[in-house]
Design an enzyme around this catalytic site. Sequence first.
Site, PDB file in Angstrom:
ATOM      1  N   ARG A 120       0.813  -1.228   0.000  1.00  0.00           N
ATOM      2  CA  ARG A 120       0.000   0.000   0.000  1.00  0.00           C
ATOM      3  C   ARG A 120       0.844   1.276   0.000  1.00  0.00           C
ATOM      4  NH1 ARG A 120      -3.261  -3.131   3.498  1.00  0.00           N
ATOM      5  NH2 ARG A 120      -4.963  -4.014   2.284  1.00  0.00           N
ATOM      6  N   LYS A 142       2.817  10.830 -12.150  1.00  0.00           N
ATOM      7  CA  LYS A 142       2.043   9.854 -12.925  1.00  0.00           C
ATOM      8  C   LYS A 142       2.810   8.551 -12.995  1.00  0.00           C
ATOM      9  CE  LYS A 142      -0.780  12.579 -16.082  1.00  0.00           C
ATOM     10  NZ  LYS A 142      -1.001  12.949 -17.490  1.00  0.00           N
ATOM     11  N   GLU A 184       9.542  15.858 -26.970  1.00  0.00           N
ATOM     12  CA  GLU A 184       8.843  16.353 -25.768  1.00  0.00           C
ATOM     13  C   GLU A 184       9.319  17.768 -25.419  1.00  0.00           C
ATOM     14  OE1 GLU A 184       6.371  15.112 -23.940  1.00  0.00           O
ATOM     15  OE2 GLU A 184       6.325  12.955 -24.307  1.00  0.00           O
ATOM     16  N   LYS A 226       7.375  21.990 -16.178  1.00  0.00           N
ATOM     17  CA  LYS A 226       6.575  20.831 -15.743  1.00  0.00           C
ATOM     18  C   LYS A 226       6.167  20.997 -14.278  1.00  0.00           C
ATOM     19  CE  LYS A 226       4.983  16.547 -15.895  1.00  0.00           C
ATOM     20  NZ  LYS A 226       5.071  15.251 -16.485  1.00  0.00           N
ATOM     21  N   GLU A 236      -4.680  16.630 -12.908  1.00  0.00           N
ATOM     22  CA  GLU A 236      -5.079  16.873 -14.291  1.00  0.00           C
ATOM     23  C   GLU A 236      -6.565  17.211 -14.453  1.00  0.00           C
ATOM     24  OE1 GLU A 236      -2.820  14.555 -17.310  1.00  0.00           O
ATOM     25  OE2 GLU A 236      -4.791  14.240 -18.172  1.00  0.00           O
ATOM     26  N   ARG A 240      -3.144  20.959 -16.479  1.00  0.00           N
ATOM     27  CA  ARG A 240      -2.163  19.900 -16.763  1.00  0.00           C
ATOM     28  C   ARG A 240      -2.446  19.198 -18.091  1.00  0.00           C
ATOM     29  NH1 ARG A 240       0.474  15.421 -12.634  1.00  0.00           N
ATOM     30  NH2 ARG A 240       1.748  14.391 -14.212  1.00  0.00           N
ATOM     31  N   ASN A 244      -0.600  17.137 -22.521  1.00  0.00           N
ATOM     32  CA  ASN A 244      -0.974  16.040 -23.425  1.00  0.00           C
ATOM     33  C   ASN A 244      -0.962  16.475 -24.886  1.00  0.00           C
ATOM     34  OD1 ASN A 244      -1.353  14.279 -21.266  1.00  0.00           O
ATOM     35  ND2 ASN A 244      -3.463  14.974 -20.963  1.00  0.00           N
ATOM     36  N   HIS A 247      -0.409  13.985 -27.635  1.00  0.00           N
ATOM     37  CA  HIS A 247      -0.581  12.652 -27.054  1.00  0.00           C
ATOM     38  C   HIS A 247      -1.882  11.961 -27.466  1.00  0.00           C
ATOM     39  CE1 HIS A 247       2.817  14.039 -24.795  1.00  0.00           C
ATOM     40  NE2 HIS A 247       2.892  12.943 -24.071  1.00  0.00           N
ATOM     41  N   HIS A 251      -0.529   8.506 -28.187  1.00  0.00           N
ATOM     42  CA  HIS A 251      -0.863   7.300 -27.417  1.00  0.00           C
ATOM     43  C   HIS A 251      -1.561   6.262 -28.290  1.00  0.00           C
ATOM     44  CE1 HIS A 251      -0.754   9.092 -23.056  1.00  0.00           C
ATOM     45  NE2 HIS A 251       0.430   8.967 -23.603  1.00  0.00           N
ATOM     46  N   HIS A 264       8.053   6.581 -27.409  1.00  0.00           N
ATOM     47  CA  HIS A 264       6.965   7.475 -26.992  1.00  0.00           C
ATOM     48  C   HIS A 264       7.077   8.858 -27.660  1.00  0.00           C
ATOM     49  CE1 HIS A 264       3.995   9.486 -24.609  1.00  0.00           C
ATOM     50  NE2 HIS A 264       4.907  10.315 -24.117  1.00  0.00           N
TER      51      HIS A 264
HETATM   52  N1  GLY Z   1       3.352  13.603 -19.338  1.00  0.00           N
HETATM   53  C1  GLY Z   1       2.194  14.342 -19.106  1.00  0.00           C
HETATM   54  C2  GLY Z   1       1.926  14.611 -17.664  1.00  0.00           C
HETATM   55  O1  GLY Z   1       2.741  14.307 -16.828  1.00  0.00           O
HETATM   56  O2  GLY Z   1       0.907  15.127 -17.328  1.00  0.00           O
END
Ligand code: GLY
Length: 373
Positions: A120, A142, A184, A226, A236, A240, A244, A247, A251, A264
């Site tokens: 946990r 994330k 990126e 960031k 998010e 945030r 994306n 993405h 993705h 990626h």
């Molecule tokens: N890579 C996108 C984020 O961390 O929100």
Amino acid sequence: MKRVIVQSAAGDYPVLCARGLLRNGRFLARALFEPERRYVISSPRVWRACRPRMAAALGGAAGARLILLDDREAAKTLRTVERLCRRLVRAGAGRDAVLIAVGGGVVGDVAGFVAASYLRGVRLVHVPTTLVAQVDSAIGGKTGVNLREGKNLVGAFYPPKLVLADPAVLASLPDRQYRSGLYEVVKYGVIGDAELFEYLERRLDRLLRRDAKALDWVVPRCMRAKARVVGGDEREAGPRQALNFGHTLGHALEAATGYRRFLHGEAVGWGMVAAAEVARAEGLLAPAAARRIRDLVTRVGPLPSLPEGREARILAAMRADKKARAGELRWVLPRRIGRVEIRSEVSERLVGEILTRLPEIVPRLPAGGQGRI
Ligand code: GLY
């Protein structure tokens, strides 16, 4: 040393960035918590490159237990999570363990998810060794793994206690991995930093040569961006989502090709060109700005070609994405270089048309970039 504090509901944490940081054994020995509680999670290829740097910090074999995992995107699965958890149990890791993720995005995402769920929750430190991980994935909490149906569909927000980034390690990255991170970096320029975008237009050649001065300017600038974004919207709910950019398609391309065709960043490269085209078609972005985005992405290097005949699968992967809500695709669309907005009413027909035209939009470069990843 550059020091950025990231705000998090679970406790703020520092991101430290300095060339040579990982050779500063004495500093690291203090920063990395108790030696008997450390479990280093890495991959065979990263560990071969980083062991000399990390060994001093960890005080040799007694300073940490080492667990190596496959760091290809296709191995970012629940199966790998289970294997890693079982290795930790057999190694006697308790609730006081600290997992030190030394590697790129896959190692960080898997180790992070394990740290979030093993017993946990145990402590987590990120030591990102790729450009993608240093400027993006190691910051913001994330963590997670892919499903066949879509990327990062199982995971948790789980912030680390500390992030240690040393741009010197980027010198040994394979070329393709390195360029994947540069896409990126381009993203940060488009979503909120026109000055960075212009810098990249002027100095991309230096960055492609991995010039230390250029990297030491770019990496902390992206990290600060960031940290600012995730500090204001950790889960998010709003701003945030700008991260994306590129993405939605990125993705989907990764998922539709079984996580084997694109790195990626490369998928995000295609995704940024597509998003710029959608924005241009919707009248949000001036054609000249869409061209600038396409040209900069193209200059980073050859992108693996798009898979043929998989439009339906790509669209299905987009619908399964976390960014889709109530069946509507969500796109981060540029309004100008340095500003984006979120749109959910982009029609699938337009996306399908742009997908078909994408190979013509991105000029053909000499072959390269493909092959096993
Ligand atoms: N890579 C996108 C984020 O961390 O929100």
